[in-house]
Design a protein around this motif. Sequence first.
Motif, short mmCIF file in Angstrom:
data_model
loop_
_atom_site.label_atom_id
_atom_site.label_comp_id
_atom_site.label_asym_id
_atom_site.label_seq_id
_atom_site.Cartn_x
_atom_site.Cartn_y
_atom_site.Cartn_z
N VAL A 123 1.04 -1.15 0.01
CA VAL A 123 0.20 0.10 0.40
C VAL A 123 0.88 1.15 -0.47
O VAL A 123 2.55 1.12 0.84
N SER A 124 0.49 2.00 -0.74
CA SER A 124 1.54 3.72 -0.60
C SER A 124 0.30 4.71 -0.71
O SER A 124 -0.73 4.55 -1.53
N VAL A 125 -0.09 5.36 -0.29
CA VAL A 125 -1.26 6.70 0.01
C VAL A 125 -0.21 8.48 0.43
O VAL A 125 0.79 7.97 0.84
N ALA A 126 -0.55 8.93 -0.50
CA ALA A 126 0.30 9.98 -0.88
C ALA A 126 -0.91 11.12 -0.88
O ALA A 126 -1.98 11.20 -1.23
N ASN A 127 0.10 12.34 0.05
CA ASN A 127 -1.47 13.52 0.39
C ASN A 127 -0.33 14.65 0.07
O ASN A 127 0.62 14.85 0.22
N GLN A 128 -0.68 16.28 0.07
CA GLN A 128 -0.75 17.53 -0.52
C GLN A 128 -0.57 17.90 1.00
O GLN A 128 -1.22 17.61 2.37
N VAL A 129 1.48 18.33 1.61
CA VAL A 129 1.00 19.14 2.98
C VAL A 129 1.49 20.22 2.40
O VAL A 129 2.42 20.69 1.26
N PHE A 130 0.77 21.70 2.87
CA PHE A 130 1.29 22.85 2.95
C PHE A 130 2.34 22.91 4.11
O PHE A 130 2.61 22.45 5.25
N PRO A 131 2.85 24.56 4.36
CA PRO A 131 3.50 25.28 5.27
C PRO A 131 3.30 25.09 6.28
O PRO A 131 3.78 24.85 7.59
N ASP A 176 3.79 14.61 -0.51
CA ASP A 176 4.05 13.88 0.96
C ASP A 176 3.69 12.30 0.77
O ASP A 176 1.85 11.82 0.80
N ILE A 177 4.48 11.09 0.27
CA ILE A 177 3.91 9.95 0.38
C ILE A 177 4.05 9.24 2.15
O ILE A 177 5.27 9.81 2.29
N GLU A 178 3.12 9.13 2.52
CA GLU A 178 2.97 9.26 4.01
C GLU A 178 2.48 8.01 4.26
O GLU A 178 3.56 7.13 5.22
N VAL A 179 2.28 6.93 3.66
CA VAL A 179 2.43 5.54 3.59
C VAL A 179 3.53 4.45 2.21
O VAL A 179 3.00 5.08 1.44
N VAL A 211 8.19 15.56 -4.52
CA VAL A 211 8.23 14.62 -4.08
C VAL A 211 8.77 14.24 -2.82
O VAL A 211 9.88 14.57 -2.79
N GLN A 212 7.61 13.81 -1.37
CA GLN A 212 8.71 13.71 -0.55
C GLN A 212 8.11 12.67 0.33
O GLN A 212 7.33 12.23 0.25
#
Length: 279
Positions: A123-131, A176-179, A211-212
């Motif tokens: 599983v891979s989960v990505a979201n946008q992270v703001f300042p 950000d790829i969180e998972v 991408v982080q």
Amino acid sequence: MNYLKVTKCWALLSNVTHLNAKSQLRFYRRHSLCDLCLYPQDKKPCFDIRNITIERGNKCHIKQIRSFLYQHYWTREPSIVGLWMCLNCPYLEVLTDKYSSSGDRLLAFECLARTNEKKLVGVSVANQVFPWAADELEEWAHYTASRPERHRMYFCAHCYRSPNLFKKYDVNYIYDIEVLGTAAEVTGQGVGTLLLRTALEHANELRHPLVQVVSLSRYTSKICEKCGMKREWSMDYTEFVDDAGQRVFFPRRPHHTVSVYVKHFDPKIGGVLPCKPPF
């Protein structure tokens, strides 16, 4: 007494001769194909990376993602295990709901040829992270009663703020790829690398500038290096302390450091055009 000594020596000699006869029989025995190992010892003989398919997650995959996170991801993630956070923690329930029902989810399924079924192995989960994400996490942590939840929120905020990627790359948000996790039985087989490469390709197609990946384990760091990501920041788990100056995380070996890997896509170059048909 002499009789007992003689009998003991005779028993030892008989055992030695029996072992020598066994080894001689094994040496002169005809070898068969079962004695040859056709697969490496560190690989599963029944696993084939060509049977892995990557799909996008939707509403019908929510239960599968929840089950995967509780069985394979939370039980092995250093930021959870190192805090001795139990699986029935309310904070983990909130995170599981977030990752299973929102964000860009990529699922790796293994096709089992014998039963013609698909098994979720990554599983891979990505979201946008703001300042302002770091400030929100610290504010939530201030009102959290549970100590492990508070420490992990402060830790995530510290990982977002310390590299200072928003100012360095002059971007409005970070993808950000969180998972990024795989099942225990397919660890080291290339499933995580396939997931991350697919996520990077999708990020390039969607024109995300940066991408982080916050690598919490040594295995994730190896996957990021294989995919050509650049390490921007790293910290040892022993350096993260609480207000009293005491160590917070106690992860298992060999997970001693946390690192931040990035992949920058220059907006001037643009995205990669998809392949056109020959006609």
